[in-house]
Structures are given as structure tokens and as C-alpha cells.
Design a protein around this motif. Sequence first.
Motif: not given
Length: 207
Positions: A110-115, A32-41, A21-25, A65-69
Motif C-alpha cells: 500500500l502507498a498513497g498521499v497523505v501518509t 522532493t517532487p522529483s524523488d517522490f514521483k520517481n518512487n511512486v513510478l 492525486q494532482s492536488g494532494l501531491i 484533491n484533484g484527479p489521479l496523476v
Amino acid sequence: MTVPYKRLNKDDAVVLLIDHQSGLISLVQDFTPSDFKNNVLALGAVAKFFNLPTILTTSFEQGPNGPLVPELKELFPGAPYIARPGQINAWDNEDFVAAIKSTGRKQLILAGVVTDVCVAFPALSAIAEGFDVFVVTDASGTFDKTVQQAAWSRMSAAGVQLMNWFSVACELHRDWRNDIEGLGNLLSNHIPNYRNLMTSYFTLIGK
């Protein structure tokens, strides 16, 4: 104690993407933000490549927590989407567990935020109910490396298998001859240096 090797099986696996989610991320500091986004996608791309059932869930979207990215919404427009009204542990939500059980599959990727919370709690709950759980470490994030390592240790001690998205892809694929270019291109899209391997391969076969 020696634990038998349990391979991921594309015919028995389901992917659970929890609280990206946008808040939790914004709390994720162990990548790093770019690495994490890449890994999730990348994990999302793996799920689609192998046609794995995928379930999305969020926690208390109306709160901080915000909406799903949006990228995950776009990637899985038809996937079951469980917006939990408040349960911190996704396994406490009956709709989420029912969606998993309705697939008839026993391997949970399974993957998510926070670990240490959103990943660890349902992972441990699923283990307790007899599922095989594979946590994708680089598509799950938390506050820092110390928290990350403690969460990994806790899950591992309970029987959770820790993997990264690349190893998930390779274990599901089994044999390069199944689809050399398909998997190669997926890897190239998320590992820039992997493009060099594919360029070498295409040169070799004269393509």
C-alpha cells in the motif's frame, strides 16, 4: 513482542495506490517532487514486473484533491479504478474493499498521499480485518518529517510492515537467478547509480 517474519509473496500480494492525486501531491513535503514521483513510478514498475494485481483509488476528485496523476493512469490502463465520492478512509468504500477481496490475496502493498490519513487509515483498517499490510514508505508522502514519523509509528505499532520500493522489489524477487537483467534494468531506471552495477555485470559477461 517478537513478530514472525512474513515475506512478501508475488502470488499472494496486491498493490493499492491510494489518492496519488494532482492536488494532494502538492502537500507532499517529506520528499522532493522529483524523488517522490520517481518512487511512486518505481513501485508501479515493480507491480507490473511481478504481474501483481493493482487497484487505483481517488478521493473526491471533483474537489481540491484533484484527479489521479496521469502517469499512473497510463501505467495501469486496465486496473480497477475506484473514484470514491467522499470517503476519506478508502476502506469505508465498499467497491474498493470488494476489489481487494476479489483478488483472493491477503498481502496488501500500500502507498498513497497523505501518509497519516490516506495511507494510515486503510492500513489500520486492513490489519483489523486480518490482512498483512506492507506500506511503501517512500511512495507515500505527507506534510513534513514529524507527521511522517508519527504516522509510521502508529502503523508499525499496529503490525503494519514498513518498507521502501527497493526492498519490496527484492523481497518479491527472492533470487537474482530468476531474472538478472529484468530486475537489474528496472532498478537502473529508477536508481541512476544502479546503472553502474549493471554496466559492470554486462562487462563481466561480455555483453
